[in-house]
Design an enzyme around this catalytic site. Structure first.
Site, PDB file in Angstrom:
ATOM      1  N   THR A 121      76.501 -16.833  18.284  1.00  0.00           N
ATOM      2  CA  THR A 121      76.047 -17.823  19.260  1.00  0.00           C
ATOM      3  C   THR A 121      76.817 -17.680  20.572  1.00  0.00           C
ATOM      4  OG1 THR A 121      76.214 -20.197  19.778  1.00  0.00           O
ATOM      5  CG2 THR A 121      77.600 -19.414  18.015  1.00  0.00           C
ATOM      6  N   ASP A 122      76.206 -18.148  21.653  1.00  0.00           N
ATOM      7  CA  ASP A 122      76.925 -18.129  22.943  1.00  0.00           C
ATOM      8  C   ASP A 122      78.126 -19.077  22.938  1.00  0.00           C
ATOM      9  OD1 ASP A 122      75.549 -20.573  23.081  1.00  0.00           O
ATOM     10  OD2 ASP A 122      74.671 -20.196  25.062  1.00  0.00           O
ATOM     11  N   GLU A 123      78.161 -19.986  21.952  1.00  0.00           N
ATOM     12  CA  GLU A 123      79.267 -20.950  21.926  1.00  0.00           C
ATOM     13  C   GLU A 123      80.607 -20.275  21.637  1.00  0.00           C
ATOM     14  OE1 GLU A 123      78.706 -24.758  20.372  1.00  0.00           O
ATOM     15  OE2 GLU A 123      76.543 -24.744  20.652  1.00  0.00           O
TER      16      GLU A 123
ATOM     17  N   TYR B 125      82.585 -25.799  14.954  1.00  0.00           N
ATOM     18  CA  TYR B 125      81.401 -24.963  14.731  1.00  0.00           C
ATOM     19  C   TYR B 125      81.568 -23.625  15.457  1.00  0.00           C
ATOM     20  CZ  TYR B 125      76.795 -22.998  15.826  1.00  0.00           C
ATOM     21  OH  TYR B 125      75.739 -22.129  16.016  1.00  0.00           O
TER      22      TYR B 125
ATOM     23  N   LYS C  29      81.898 -19.838  13.829  1.00  0.00           N
ATOM     24  CA  LYS C  29      80.962 -18.754  14.178  1.00  0.00           C
ATOM     25  C   LYS C  29      81.717 -17.572  14.793  1.00  0.00           C
ATOM     26  CE  LYS C  29      77.051 -18.695  13.912  1.00  0.00           C
ATOM     27  NZ  LYS C  29      76.142 -18.282  12.800  1.00  0.00           N
TER      28      LYS C  29
HETATM   29  P1  NAD Z   1      69.483 -24.736  10.929  1.00  0.00           P
HETATM   30  O1  NAD Z   1      70.598 -25.714  10.748  1.00  0.00           O
HETATM   31  O2  NAD Z   1      68.135 -25.226  11.314  1.00  0.00           O
HETATM   32  O3  NAD Z   1      69.290 -23.881   9.585  1.00  0.00           O
HETATM   33  C1  NAD Z   1      70.374 -23.385   8.843  1.00  0.00           C
HETATM   34  C2  NAD Z   1      69.811 -22.913   7.498  1.00  0.00           C
HETATM   35  O4  NAD Z   1      70.884 -22.355   6.731  1.00  0.00           O
HETATM   36  C3  NAD Z   1      69.201 -24.049   6.665  1.00  0.00           C
HETATM   37  O5  NAD Z   1      67.950 -23.641   6.129  1.00  0.00           O
HETATM   38  C4  NAD Z   1      70.221 -24.269   5.554  1.00  0.00           C
HETATM   39  O6  NAD Z   1      69.655 -24.746   4.356  1.00  0.00           O
HETATM   40  C5  NAD Z   1      70.785 -22.861   5.391  1.00  0.00           C
HETATM   41  N1  NAD Z   1      72.131 -22.873   4.812  1.00  0.00           N
HETATM   42  C6  NAD Z   1      73.198 -23.625   5.200  1.00  0.00           C
HETATM   43  N2  NAD Z   1      74.242 -23.380   4.402  1.00  0.00           N
HETATM   44  C7  NAD Z   1      73.842 -22.436   3.496  1.00  0.00           C
HETATM   45  C8  NAD Z   1      74.494 -21.765   2.427  1.00  0.00           C
HETATM   46  N3  NAD Z   1      75.774 -22.020   2.119  1.00  0.00           N
HETATM   47  N4  NAD Z   1      73.795 -20.843   1.727  1.00  0.00           N
HETATM   48  C9  NAD Z   1      72.497 -20.585   2.034  1.00  0.00           C
HETATM   49  N5  NAD Z   1      71.829 -21.205   3.021  1.00  0.00           N
HETATM   50  C10 NAD Z   1      72.500 -22.115   3.751  1.00  0.00           C
HETATM   51  O7  NAD Z   1      70.037 -23.678  11.965  1.00  0.00           O
HETATM   52  P2  NAD Z   1      69.324 -22.841  13.119  1.00  0.00           P
HETATM   53  O8  NAD Z   1      69.327 -23.639  14.360  1.00  0.00           O
HETATM   54  O9  NAD Z   1      68.061 -22.271  12.608  1.00  0.00           O
HETATM   55  O10 NAD Z   1      70.403 -21.683  13.316  1.00  0.00           O
HETATM   56  C11 NAD Z   1      70.306 -20.465  12.572  1.00  0.00           C
HETATM   57  C12 NAD Z   1      71.431 -19.552  12.984  1.00  0.00           C
HETATM   58  O11 NAD Z   1      71.372 -19.310  14.395  1.00  0.00           O
HETATM   59  C13 NAD Z   1      72.832 -20.095  12.718  1.00  0.00           C
HETATM   60  O12 NAD Z   1      73.654 -19.030  12.278  1.00  0.00           O
HETATM   61  C14 NAD Z   1      73.288 -20.603  14.073  1.00  0.00           C
HETATM   62  O13 NAD Z   1      74.689 -20.574  14.184  1.00  0.00           O
HETATM   63  C15 NAD Z   1      72.611 -19.597  14.994  1.00  0.00           C
HETATM   64  N6  NAD Z   1      72.337 -20.063  16.360  1.00  0.00           N
HETATM   65  C16 NAD Z   1      71.615 -21.202  16.544  1.00  0.00           C
HETATM   66  C17 NAD Z   1      71.305 -21.603  17.833  1.00  0.00           C
HETATM   67  C18 NAD Z   1      70.488 -22.848  18.098  1.00  0.00           C
HETATM   68  O14 NAD Z   1      70.339 -23.240  19.254  1.00  0.00           O
HETATM   69  N7  NAD Z   1      69.916 -23.484  17.096  1.00  0.00           N
HETATM   70  C19 NAD Z   1      71.762 -20.847  18.933  1.00  0.00           C
HETATM   71  C20 NAD Z   1      72.493 -19.680  18.694  1.00  0.00           C
HETATM   72  C21 NAD Z   1      72.763 -19.296  17.392  1.00  0.00           C
HETATM   73  P1  TYD Z   2      72.949 -29.818  20.898  1.00  0.00           P
HETATM   74  O1  TYD Z   2      71.466 -29.836  20.790  1.00  0.00           O
HETATM   75  O2  TYD Z   2      73.759 -30.549  19.886  1.00  0.00           O
HETATM   76  O3  TYD Z   2      73.384 -28.284  20.969  1.00  0.00           O
HETATM   77  P2  TYD Z   2      74.836 -27.631  21.311  1.00  0.00           P
HETATM   78  O4  TYD Z   2      75.885 -28.648  21.128  1.00  0.00           O
HETATM   79  O5  TYD Z   2      74.890 -26.556  20.277  1.00  0.00           O
HETATM   80  O6  TYD Z   2      74.726 -27.124  22.707  1.00  0.00           O
HETATM   81  O7  TYD Z   2      73.349 -30.387  22.312  1.00  0.00           O
HETATM   82  C1  TYD Z   2      72.839 -29.852  23.508  1.00  0.00           C
HETATM   83  C2  TYD Z   2      73.506 -30.571  24.649  1.00  0.00           C
HETATM   84  O8  TYD Z   2      73.090 -31.942  24.618  1.00  0.00           O
HETATM   85  C3  TYD Z   2      75.010 -30.590  24.562  1.00  0.00           C
HETATM   86  O9  TYD Z   2      75.555 -30.487  25.890  1.00  0.00           O
HETATM   87  C4  TYD Z   2      75.337 -31.957  23.991  1.00  0.00           C
HETATM   88  C5  TYD Z   2      74.214 -32.819  24.520  1.00  0.00           C
HETATM   89  N1  TYD Z   2      73.800 -33.936  23.643  1.00  0.00           N
HETATM   90  C6  TYD Z   2      73.730 -35.241  24.141  1.00  0.00           C
HETATM   91  O10 TYD Z   2      74.001 -35.499  25.333  1.00  0.00           O
HETATM   92  N2  TYD Z   2      73.360 -36.238  23.295  1.00  0.00           N
HETATM   93  C7  TYD Z   2      73.058 -36.020  21.988  1.00  0.00           C
HETATM   94  O11 TYD Z   2      72.758 -37.000  21.248  1.00  0.00           O
HETATM   95  C8  TYD Z   2      73.113 -34.675  21.497  1.00  0.00           C
HETATM   96  C9  TYD Z   2      72.780 -34.371  20.054  1.00  0.00           C
HETATM   97  C10 TYD Z   2      73.482 -33.661  22.351  1.00  0.00           C
END
Ligand code: NAD
Ligand code: TYD
Length: 335
Positions: free
Chosen positions: A124-126, A148, A152
């Protein structure tokens, strides 16, 4: 047949990837997912009976289960993780366990997998931490600032180390904030859309000027497919949408799309350690021929529309699931 193992494929991004992977007629996909609160079989309902798809419920931390699945795979795409920053601030243990230890279990199995040609570590970019100006490049130092992001970052570098040390064909991808259908309603966009639909306040942290770079989930998955074929092992690739929007502006756009007044915005105390800004330099990925195809305005409108027309998907979580209600109370009750 190309055997593809997708971990976390019942989540938001993983389920999109499983659907696009099955469009490759010579790919056979196994989804491994624990079905935590964030994993939902509904996300895979169109493909659960697909002849080239198999769903396995289980934990990536379980070597007995993971071993044979990885041994049979040519491609592993590892999405499974605990993913919500606010939950990691409340309690980090599950993040260390799944995001770091779970990645270790998969990588250990990958060391001896005879046919493995690609292990995609979804980072992730985080991991770069807050970027006050400019854009993060793949070679920049990692400065994760919440549990988190730190878990990562640990997995990101662990995966790299398995390439450098054992030659596991790892690619690390660092994507920016994703948006689109089926995102769990704890994250900003789905939480605010569904709250606004119900006329409830939308809790904006701090001054609302934190900036995120929004990437449509379909653009993300297209980038991953390209990198599986054309990426180089041992390399890191940023995947960013290039849509840098301050949270307050995004909130106003959401309210306008849902046709609700800005008076629903409720300023709440800031998230501890809240990263101010993320921004990715994506020239490395773009040089391979990728660019985002979904314009943010259209993508956001379509996403809002999806939540409007798919209440069956999110209402049971927000209204029927006591665990979600207690999370919401813990997170927002005192604010
Ligand atoms: P999500 O929370 O929607 O899904 C996570 C999935 O992982 C779920 O289906 C959950 O059941 C499964 N999981 C969790 N723990 C597990 C375990 N111990 N064994 C097997 N399965 C397990 O997440 P997402 O938003 O789809 O993110 C997917 C990936 O992308 C993650 O690695 C996250 O760090 C990365 N990512 C997400 C974002 C974003 O904006 N959502 C951005 C950059 C990277
Ligand atoms: P989020 O969707 O939790 O993603 P991330 O923390 O991974 O970037 O949050 C996106 C942005 O929105 C982040 O700057 C935090 C802010 N945020 C709020 O202001 N209120 C909220 O209730 C949530 C969940 C996020």
């Amino acid at each position: 047949m190309v055997e593809v193992l997708v971990t976390g494929g019942a989540g938001f991004i993983g389920s999109q990837f499983v659907r696009s992977a099955l469009a490759h007629e010579d790919w056979r996909v196994t989804t491994l997912d624990k079905l935590t609160y964030a994993g939902r079989l509904e996300n895979l309902r169109e493909v659960l009976d697909h002849p080239r798809h198999r769903f396995v419920r289980g934990d990536v931390c379980d070597p007995e289960l993971v071993g044979p699945l990885v041994q049979g795979a040519e491609i592993v795409v590892h999405f499974a993780a605990e993913t919500h920053v606010d939950r990691s601030i409340q309690a980090a243990g599950d993040f260390i366990r799944t995001d770091v230890y779970g990645t270790f279990v998969l990588l250990e199995a990958a060391r001896t997998a005879p046919r493995l040609r690609r292990f995609v570590q979804i980072s992730t970019d985080e991991v770069y931490g807050s970027v006050p100006e400019g854009a993060s490049r793949e070679t920049d130092e990692l400065r994760p600032r919440n549990p988190y992001a730190a878990s990562k970052a640990g997995a990101d570098r662990l995966a790299y180390s398995y390439w450098a040390t054992y030659g596991v064909p790892v690619i690390v991808t660092r994507a920016s904030n994703n948006y689109g259908p089926r995102q769990f309603p704890e994250k900003l966009i789905p939480l605010f859309v569904t709250n606004a639909m119900d006329g409830l306040p939308v809790p904006l942290y701090g001054d609302g000027l934190n900036v995120r770079d929004w990437l449509h989930v379909e653009d993300h998955c297209r980038a991953l497919e390209l990198l599986i074929e054309r990426g180089t092992a041992g390399e890191v690739y940023n995947i960013g949408g290039g849509n840098l929007v301050p949270n307050a502006e995004l909130t106003r756009r959401i309210l306008s799309l849902v046709d609700r007044p800005e008076s629903l915005i409720q300023r709440v105390p800031d998230r501890p350690g809240h990263d101010r800004r993320y921004c990715l330099d994506t020239s490395k990925l773009r040089s391979l021929g990728w660019k985002p195809a979904v314009p943010f305005e259209a993508g956001l409108a379509a996403t809002v529309n999806w939540y409007r027309t798919n209440e069956w998907w999110w209402r049971p979580i927000k209204e029927g699931d006591p665990a979600f209600r207690s999370y919401y109370e813990r997170q927002y009750g005192g604010r």
